[in-house]
Structures are given as structure tokens and as C-alpha cells.
Design a protein around this motif. Structure first.
Motif, mmCIF file in Angstrom:
data_model
loop_
_atom_site.group_PDB
_atom_site.id
_atom_site.type_symbol
_atom_site.label_atom_id
_atom_site.label_comp_id
_atom_site.label_asym_id
_atom_site.label_seq_id
_atom_site.Cartn_x
_atom_site.Cartn_y
_atom_site.Cartn_z
ATOM 1 N N LEU A 1 0.828 -1.203 0.000
ATOM 2 C CA LEU A 1 0.000 0.000 0.000
ATOM 3 C C LEU A 1 0.869 1.261 0.000
ATOM 4 C CD1 LEU A 1 -2.851 -0.909 2.519
ATOM 5 C CD2 LEU A 1 -3.039 -0.671 0.048
ATOM 6 N N SER A 2 1.919 1.258 0.808
ATOM 7 C CA SER A 2 2.791 2.424 0.882
ATOM 8 C C SER A 2 3.448 2.700 -0.469
ATOM 9 C CB SER A 2 3.861 2.210 1.950
ATOM 10 O OG SER A 2 4.752 3.306 2.009
ATOM 11 N N LEU A 3 3.985 1.658 -1.096
ATOM 12 C CA LEU A 3 4.646 1.847 -2.383
ATOM 13 C C LEU A 3 3.658 2.263 -3.468
ATOM 14 C CD1 LEU A 3 7.163 -1.144 -2.502
ATOM 15 C CD2 LEU A 3 7.588 1.223 -1.831
ATOM 16 N N THR A 4 2.470 1.687 -3.440
ATOM 17 C CA THR A 4 1.496 1.970 -4.488
ATOM 18 C C THR A 4 1.051 3.419 -4.470
ATOM 19 O OG1 THR A 4 0.692 -0.311 -4.487
ATOM 20 C CG2 THR A 4 -0.767 1.371 -5.404
ATOM 21 N N PHE A 5 0.633 3.898 -3.288
ATOM 22 C CA PHE A 5 0.041 5.232 -3.228
ATOM 23 C C PHE A 5 1.054 6.351 -3.011
ATOM 24 C CE2 PHE A 5 -3.543 2.436 -2.166
ATOM 25 C CZ PHE A 5 -4.427 2.856 -3.142
ATOM 26 N N THR A 6 2.262 5.986 -2.578
ATOM 27 C CA THR A 6 3.273 7.013 -2.350
ATOM 28 C C THR A 6 4.232 7.159 -3.524
ATOM 29 O OG1 THR A 6 3.194 6.508 0.020
ATOM 30 C CG2 THR A 6 5.031 7.828 -0.733
ATOM 31 N N TYR A 7 4.471 6.070 -4.236
ATOM 32 C CA TYR A 7 5.444 6.106 -5.323
ATOM 33 C C TYR A 7 4.852 5.739 -6.688
ATOM 34 C CZ TYR A 7 8.966 6.429 -1.649
ATOM 35 O OH TYR A 7 9.710 6.852 -0.586
ATOM 36 N N ALA B 1 -6.095 9.746 -10.925
ATOM 37 C CA ALA B 1 -5.919 8.851 -9.780
ATOM 38 C C ALA B 1 -5.469 9.651 -8.568
ATOM 39 C CB ALA B 1 -4.879 7.776 -10.107
ATOM 40 N N PRO B 2 -5.743 9.146 -7.348
ATOM 41 C CA PRO B 2 -5.300 9.844 -6.142
ATOM 42 C C PRO B 2 -3.790 10.053 -6.145
ATOM 43 C CG PRO B 2 -6.857 8.093 -5.607
ATOM 44 C CD PRO B 2 -6.513 7.938 -7.053
ATOM 45 N N ASN B 3 -3.364 11.258 -5.804
ATOM 46 C CA ASN B 3 -1.939 11.605 -5.728
ATOM 47 C C ASN B 3 -1.244 11.615 -7.086
ATOM 48 O OD1 ASN B 3 -1.902 12.092 -3.013
ATOM 49 N ND2 ASN B 3 -1.185 10.053 -2.451
ATOM 50 N N ALA C 1 3.010 15.399 8.951
ATOM 51 C CA ALA C 1 3.123 16.603 8.130
ATOM 52 C C ALA C 1 4.373 17.408 8.497
ATOM 53 C CB ALA C 1 1.876 17.466 8.295
ATOM 54 N N SER C 2 4.699 17.454 9.779
ATOM 55 C CA SER C 2 5.862 18.224 10.215
ATOM 56 C C SER C 2 7.169 17.631 9.703
ATOM 57 C CB SER C 2 5.898 18.309 11.748
ATOM 58 O OG SER C 2 6.253 17.055 12.320
ATOM 59 N N LEU C 3 7.137 16.350 9.311
ATOM 60 C CA LEU C 3 8.339 15.682 8.821
ATOM 61 C C LEU C 3 8.326 15.518 7.306
ATOM 62 C CD1 LEU C 3 8.741 13.023 11.642
ATOM 63 C CD2 LEU C 3 10.180 15.030 11.227
ATOM 64 N N GLY C 4 7.403 16.189 6.638
ATOM 65 C CA GLY C 4 7.447 16.238 5.187
ATOM 66 C C GLY C 4 6.440 15.405 4.439
ATOM 67 N N SER C 5 5.505 14.767 5.127
ATOM 68 C CA SER C 5 4.486 13.993 4.423
ATOM 69 C C SER C 5 3.572 14.920 3.636
ATOM 70 C CB SER C 5 3.664 13.163 5.406
ATOM 71 O OG SER C 5 4.469 12.208 6.060
ATOM 72 N N SER C 6 3.119 14.455 2.484
ATOM 73 C CA SER C 6 2.297 15.276 1.612
ATOM 74 C C SER C 6 0.926 15.524 2.231
ATOM 75 C CB SER C 6 2.118 14.588 0.256
ATOM 76 O OG SER C 6 1.153 15.258 -0.525
ATOM 77 N N PRO C 7 0.441 16.771 2.192
ATOM 78 C CA PRO C 7 -0.914 17.053 2.695
ATOM 79 C C PRO C 7 -2.001 16.409 1.846
ATOM 80 C CG PRO C 7 0.022 18.993 1.642
ATOM 81 C CD PRO C 7 1.124 17.995 1.735
ATOM 82 N N ASP C 8 -1.651 15.891 0.658
ATOM 83 C CA ASP C 8 -2.620 15.173 -0.161
ATOM 84 C C ASP C 8 -2.897 13.771 0.378
ATOM 85 O OD1 ASP C 8 -2.803 17.291 -1.941
ATOM 86 O OD2 ASP C 8 -1.150 16.545 -3.181
ATOM 87 N N THR C 9 -2.039 13.289 1.267
ATOM 88 C CA THR C 9 -2.214 11.961 1.851
ATOM 89 C C THR C 9 -3.334 11.985 2.875
ATOM 90 O OG1 THR C 9 0.164 11.570 1.580
ATOM 91 C CG2 THR C 9 -1.035 10.062 3.023
ATOM 92 N N PRO C 10 -4.262 11.019 2.834
ATOM 93 C CA PRO C 10 -5.363 11.004 3.804
ATOM 94 C C PRO C 10 -4.864 11.016 5.242
ATOM 95 C CG PRO C 10 -5.785 9.435 2.048
ATOM 96 C CD PRO C 10 -4.388 9.936 1.840
ATOM 97 N N GLY C 11 -5.452 11.901 6.044
ATOM 98 C CA GLY C 11 -5.100 11.983 7.457
ATOM 99 C C GLY C 11 -3.941 12.896 7.774
#
Length: 274
Positions: free
Chosen positions: A28-34, A48-50, A229-239
């Protein structure tokens, strides 16, 4: 306690469900993040999302944020299930009495389970980072982009934050398993909260009700999202959204972790096993 911890680690390692959860979290991490953003950037996944994040967001310098971005929601759900299985399985199999008849006290066995779950949570976080590093390096090589990796300090901070979020969700699974003495109902209720209720509160109730917006600052999901978010995660990511500072988020998540573990131990010690 070490004997109980070693036994619980052996059980988790030999349980196929543990490896399945690890595989699902990584995929899941690889699919939606990369993979989806990379495909979208190359025009093969329009809508598609992201998909609009771009190749720059999949390169090695974004490793920390990309690796922990799923922990506030979908990867957190995987950790919650892990916590439930580690403790709730003893109720479903009726093995608590057999386990305790071997000699260790309830709290010793419980401490061993908590230690094993904590180590398993760390292993999942490290797997997310490792898989992300390999994938981002491959994308950088394919695109001829520079591979600028995060500093060691940033990596350690990201792993520590990811471990805190993962352990907190696993702790919620543990306390639900002990409170409800099973597997199915704790997983169901935990996923309803994590995947539905907290998102509805953030998206619908918080903009309309001030007290819900204030409550968000003290709930585990929004604090996990703020830390990511403070460590650089995309705000487009759910949650993932910045609602509080990183210090506040760390304190709240640590408080929930201690609370979940403490309540689980108290219930296990004071109540009948069956």
C-alpha cells in the motif's frame, strides 16, 4: 520477562498473518506514495489519487515524509490489526489459561506481548523506509534525477516518529482486544474509528463545530497526521494535516500509548480471563 518476550516474538514471526500484514503495509505504501504518483506524472494514471504530485515527490530526498505518511490512517490500521491479533488471539484460541499455567504472571506475559508488538511495529516502520529507499532510488535512476538522501538525523527522527505512531495504533489494538476479549469485534470497531469516524470528524464536523475542532487537537489520528506533516508527508495523503505543533503531537501520541498499554494491563490483571 525476557522469556515471555522471546516466546511472543517467536509466535509473531511464525504467524502467517504477521507477514501478510507486513506485505500489505509495504504494498500500500509503495502503491500510493510512489507508483501512482510516478504513473500519473508520466500520464498513465490521470485522475488517480496523488497522481498530480509529480516525480519530485517520489525522489530520495522525500524518503522520510513518504515513509511515514500512511501511518495516520491506512498503515495505522495495519498496526491496529497487529496489536489485536497479538493479544486477542489468546481469547479466540482459549490459550490464556494454558499460557498462564506455565508459571509467569499475567503482567509478565502482558509485558512480553507489549515488547514483542513494539518490536514488530519497529520492524514494519523499518520495512517501509527500506522499501521506500529502494523504490525512490530506482525512480531517480530511471529519470536521471539527483539522489539527494535525507541526513542521518532526519532519518532517525522519521523512524522514531513512525515508530511512535505505529506503536500507538498497535497499543489501541491491544487495549481493544483485552477489553472485548476477542479479535473480530476489536478489529471491526478499531477500523471503523480509524478509517471512518476520525475522517468524518475532520472533514464534516470540525468545520461546523468549534468544540469538535478543539477536540481534534487531542485525538490520536489528527496528532499523528500533524506529526507526519511536520516531517514532510504530503498534505494530499489522507489523514495528514498540520493541526498542532510537532511537540504537542509527540506528547499526545506518547500519552495515548501509555494510556492504552496501562488500561490493557489493568483490565487483564483485574478481570477473569474468560
Amino acid at each position: 520477562m525476557w522469556g515471555s518476550t522471546r516466546a511472543e516474538i517467536t509466535k509473531l514471526v511464525r504467524r502467517p498473518a504477521s507477514w501478510l500484514l507486513l506485505a500489505v503495509a509495504v504494498v500500500l505504501s509503495l502503491t500510493f506514495t510512489y507508483l501512482v504518483p510516478y504513473a500519473g506524472a508520466n500520464g498513465t494514471a490521470d485522475g488517480a489519487p496523488n497522481a498530480t504530485r509529480g516525480i519530485a515527490q517520489t525522489l530520495p530526498d522525500q524518503l522520510v515524509g513518504n515513509s511515514i505518511g500512511g501511518l495516520p490512517v491506512f498503515a495505522g490500521a495495519i498496526l491496529l490489526i497487529l496489536g489485536v491479533l497479538a493479544v486477542g488471539g489468546e481469547y479466540g484460541w482459549g490459550t490464556w489459561k494454558t499460557l498462564l499455567a506455565q508459571g509467569p504472571s499475567r503482567l509478565t506475559v502482558y509485558a512480553g506481548k507489549i515488547a514483542a508488538v513494539a518490536l514488530a511495529s519497529l520492524a514494519i516502520v523499518l520495512a517501509l523506509f527500506a522499501a521506500g529507499a529502494v523504490t525512490s532510488a530506482a525512480i531517480a535512476a530511471a529519470e536521471g534525477a539527483p539522489a539527494a538522501w535525507p541526513s542521518v538525523v532526519d532519518l532517525l527522527a522519521g523512524i522514531g516518529a513512525g515508530w511512535l505512531m505505529a506503536a500507538m495504533w498497535a497499543g489501541l489494538g491491544v487495549v481493544l482486544a483485552v477489553a472485548l476479549r476477542g479479535v473480530a469485534l476489536p478489529i471491526g470497531l478499531g477500523l471503523v474509528w480509524l478509517m471512518a469516524v476520525q475522517n468524518l470528524l475532520s472533514a464534516i464536523a470540525a468545520p461546523l463545530l468549534d468544540w469538535v475542532a478543539k477536540l481534534q487537537e487531542w485525538l490520536p489520528g489528527p496528532n499523528a497526521g500533524s506529526l507526519a506533516a511536520s516531517l514532510g508527508s504530503s498534505p494530499d495523503t489522507p489523514g495528514v494535516a498540520t493541526l498542532v505543533g510537532d511537540g504537542h503531537a509527540v506528547a499526545v501520541l506518547a500519552g495515548y500509548l501509555i494510556l492504552f498499554v496501562g488500561i490493557g494491563g489493568l483490565l487483564l490483571r483485574r478481570r477473569d480471563i474468560i
